[in-house]
Design a protein around this motif. Structure first.
Motif, PDB file in Angstrom:
ATOM      1  N   ALA A 110       1.594  -1.350  -0.298  1.00 52.66           N
ATOM      2  CA  ALA A 110      -0.268  -0.092   0.215  1.00 52.66           C
ATOM      3  C   ALA A 110       0.444   1.288   0.032  1.00 52.66           C
ATOM      4  O   ALA A 110       2.115   1.207   0.224  1.00 52.66           O
ATOM      5  CB  ALA A 110      -0.928   0.285   0.834  1.00 52.66           C
ATOM      6  N   ASP A 111       0.147   2.243  -0.601  1.00 52.90           N
ATOM      7  CA  ASP A 111       0.880   3.835  -0.457  1.00 52.90           C
ATOM      8  C   ASP A 111       0.393   3.956   0.812  1.00 52.90           C
ATOM      9  O   ASP A 111      -1.005   3.615   1.709  1.00 52.90           O
ATOM     10  CB  ASP A 111       0.117   4.557  -1.431  1.00 52.90           C
ATOM     11  CG  ASP A 111       1.097   5.383  -1.738  1.00 52.90           C
ATOM     12  OD1 ASP A 111       1.714   6.238  -1.163  1.00 52.90           O
ATOM     13  OD2 ASP A 111       0.553   7.280  -2.040  1.00 52.90           O
ATOM     14  N   VAL A 112       1.578   4.732   2.005  1.00 57.53           N
ATOM     15  CA  VAL A 112       0.558   4.937   3.225  1.00 57.53           C
ATOM     16  C   VAL A 112       0.315   6.354   3.056  1.00 57.53           C
ATOM     17  O   VAL A 112       0.852   7.565   2.377  1.00 57.53           O
ATOM     18  CB  VAL A 112       1.806   5.183   3.697  1.00 57.53           C
ATOM     19  CG1 VAL A 112       1.799   5.806   5.648  1.00 57.53           C
ATOM     20  CG2 VAL A 112       3.049   3.533   4.249  1.00 57.53           C
ATOM     21  N   ASN A 113      -0.927   6.723   3.588  1.00 59.41           N
ATOM     22  CA  ASN A 113      -1.415   8.270   3.253  1.00 59.41           C
ATOM     23  C   ASN A 113      -2.514   8.414   4.302  1.00 59.41           C
ATOM     24  O   ASN A 113      -2.493   7.664   5.585  1.00 59.41           O
ATOM     25  CB  ASN A 113      -2.572   8.122   2.387  1.00 59.41           C
ATOM     26  CG  ASN A 113      -3.278   7.264   1.654  1.00 59.41           C
ATOM     27  OD1 ASN A 113      -4.263   6.516   2.430  1.00 59.41           O
ATOM     28  ND2 ASN A 113      -3.399   6.424   0.575  1.00 59.41           N
ATOM     29  N   HIS A 114      -3.152   9.732   3.892  1.00 58.93           N
ATOM     30  CA  HIS A 114      -4.516   9.936   5.733  1.00 58.93           C
ATOM     31  C   HIS A 114      -5.125   8.738   5.386  1.00 58.93           C
ATOM     32  O   HIS A 114      -6.005   8.419   6.530  1.00 58.93           O
ATOM     33  CB  HIS A 114      -4.950  11.585   5.481  1.00 58.93           C
ATOM     34  CG  HIS A 114      -4.443  12.071   5.214  1.00 58.93           C
ATOM     35  ND1 HIS A 114      -3.236  13.096   4.263  1.00 58.93           N
ATOM     36  CD2 HIS A 114      -3.425  12.840   6.348  1.00 58.93           C
ATOM     37  CE1 HIS A 114      -2.451  13.764   4.838  1.00 58.93           C
ATOM     38  NE2 HIS A 114      -3.031  13.544   6.011  1.00 58.93           N
ATOM     39  N   SER A 115      -5.253   7.516   4.742  1.00 60.31           N
ATOM     40  CA  SER A 115      -6.982   7.280   4.641  1.00 60.31           C
ATOM     41  C   SER A 115      -6.313   5.997   5.888  1.00 60.31           C
ATOM     42  O   SER A 115      -7.267   5.014   6.385  1.00 60.31           O
ATOM     43  CB  SER A 115      -7.368   6.811   3.830  1.00 60.31           C
ATOM     44  OG  SER A 115      -6.526   5.653   2.801  1.00 60.31           O
ATOM     45  N   ASN A 116      -5.225   5.768   5.876  1.00 62.30           N
ATOM     46  CA  ASN A 116      -5.088   4.725   6.224  1.00 62.30           C
ATOM     47  C   ASN A 116      -3.376   4.687   6.974  1.00 62.30           C
ATOM     48  O   ASN A 116      -4.629   2.920   7.984  1.00 62.30           O
ATOM     49  CB  ASN A 116      -4.356   3.358   5.234  1.00 62.30           C
ATOM     50  CG  ASN A 116      -3.181   4.216   4.369  1.00 62.30           C
ATOM     51  OD1 ASN A 116      -2.467   4.601   4.478  1.00 62.30           O
ATOM     52  ND2 ASN A 116      -2.631   3.547   3.703  1.00 62.30           N
ATOM     53  N   ILE A 117      -3.128   4.952   7.788  1.00 60.86           N
ATOM     54  CA  ILE A 117      -1.982   5.213   8.247  1.00 60.86           C
ATOM     55  C   ILE A 117      -2.598   5.336   9.974  1.00 60.86           C
ATOM     56  O   ILE A 117      -2.065   4.111  10.946  1.00 60.86           O
ATOM     57  CB  ILE A 117      -1.538   7.299   8.505  1.00 60.86           C
ATOM     58  CG1 ILE A 117      -0.588   7.352   9.899  1.00 60.86           C
ATOM     59  CG2 ILE A 117      -2.380   7.842   8.368  1.00 60.86           C
ATOM     60  CD1 ILE A 117       1.401   6.522   9.030  1.00 60.86           C
ATOM     61  N   GLU A 118      -3.963   6.138  10.141  1.00 66.37           N
ATOM     62  CA  GLU A 118      -4.276   5.435  11.427  1.00 66.37           C
ATOM     63  C   GLU A 118      -4.568   3.863  11.919  1.00 66.37           C
ATOM     64  O   GLU A 118      -4.190   3.336  12.810  1.00 66.37           O
ATOM     65  CB  GLU A 118      -5.558   6.877  12.231  1.00 66.37           C
ATOM     66  CG  GLU A 118      -5.261   7.954  11.469  1.00 66.37           C
ATOM     67  CD  GLU A 118      -5.926   8.525  12.850  1.00 66.37           C
ATOM     68  OE1 GLU A 118      -6.830   8.017  13.407  1.00 66.37           O
ATOM     69  OE2 GLU A 118      -5.698   9.860  13.151  1.00 66.37           O
TER      70      GLU A 118
END
Ligand SMILES: [Zn+2]
Length: 239
Positions: A110-118
């Motif tokens: 995955a690309d780490v971004n706002h939608s998955n970091i948490e």
């Protein structure tokens, strides 16, 4: 071999003999979960070291595929991985399972971004920076500050490297040190300025040492500084 031979303790015997870790530290490592963001040069080196050290669960995330140009410094990967263009997260999981089958590996492509970091951060005791850009580092910083998770910044380009351990409850964060990200075009990257493997080893070694201290609760042994190294110009600085 005696009947009470315990392969898992024998495996870690030299690390347990190191009094700062000991049997109690080893148990704590086995109960820990680390998140490694990026499985490139830094990330794969961190992952290998933490797997060998017996950190119980390693979650790692990367969106890239293994390429031949990675092999000069990304020691986790083989020509076979590059020939098959395996996702780095999957190649990493394959090798880590061969290195230490006692631990749990949680690879994520995955690309780490706002939608998955948490979600990625959930239940992690420490986050280790294996990324190659400031945008992702600020994303990690902000999520770790919000959720009070310790994280270990690290970067390497050319022969230069830098690292800092951030404990949101106790130290300045990345934004306190660098309020603005350097403009993407002005900052040298490994794609424009190249990189040599020894600086990867140094930065990842300091990051992993800090992770072991955090996970075993040896907070007074953390280096508490911004450490900078240049292995070509022979400069070592602690700020
Ligand atoms: Zn801050």
């Amino acid at each position: 071999m005696t009947s009470d031979f315990q392969p898992s303790l024998d495996r870690y015997s030299r690390q347990i003999l190191f009094s700062e870790i000991g049997a109690d530290g080893q148990r704590r490592l086995s109960e820990s979960r680390a998140l490694i963001i990026g499985c490139g040069a830094l990330g794969s080196a961190q992952a290998e070291s933490l797997a060998r050290a017996g950190v119980g669960t390693l979650r790692f995330v990367d969106r890239d595929f293994v390429e031949f140009s990675n092999l000069q410094r990304q020691t986790m990967f083989t020509e076979q991985d590059a020939a098959e263009r395996l996702p780095k997260a999957i190649a990493c999981a394959n090798h880590l399972s061969e290195i230490n089958s006692d631990i749990v590996v949680e690879p994520e492509i995955a690309d780490v971004n706002h939608s998955n970091i948490e979600r990625l951060l959930e239940n992690c005791d420490v986050v280790i920076d294996g990324t190659d850009n400031f945008a992702t580092r600020y994303l990690i910083n902000d999520a770790c500050v919000k959720h009070n998770v310790n994280w270990i910044y690290g970067a390497a380009v050319g022969s230069y490297g830098v690292t800092m351990t951030i404990r949101p409850s106790a130290t300045p964060c990345l934004r306190c040190i660098f309020p603005e990200a350097p403009p993407a075009a002005s900052a040298p990257t490994c794609d424009t300025a190249g990189v040599i493997m020894p600086i990867i080893n140094i930065v990842s070694a300091v990051q992993v040492s800090e992770a072991l201290k955090l996970l075993t609760g040896k907070l007074t042994d953390l280096h508490n500084s911004l450490m900078q190294f240049d292995v070509w110009r022979n400069e070592w600085r602690r700020i």
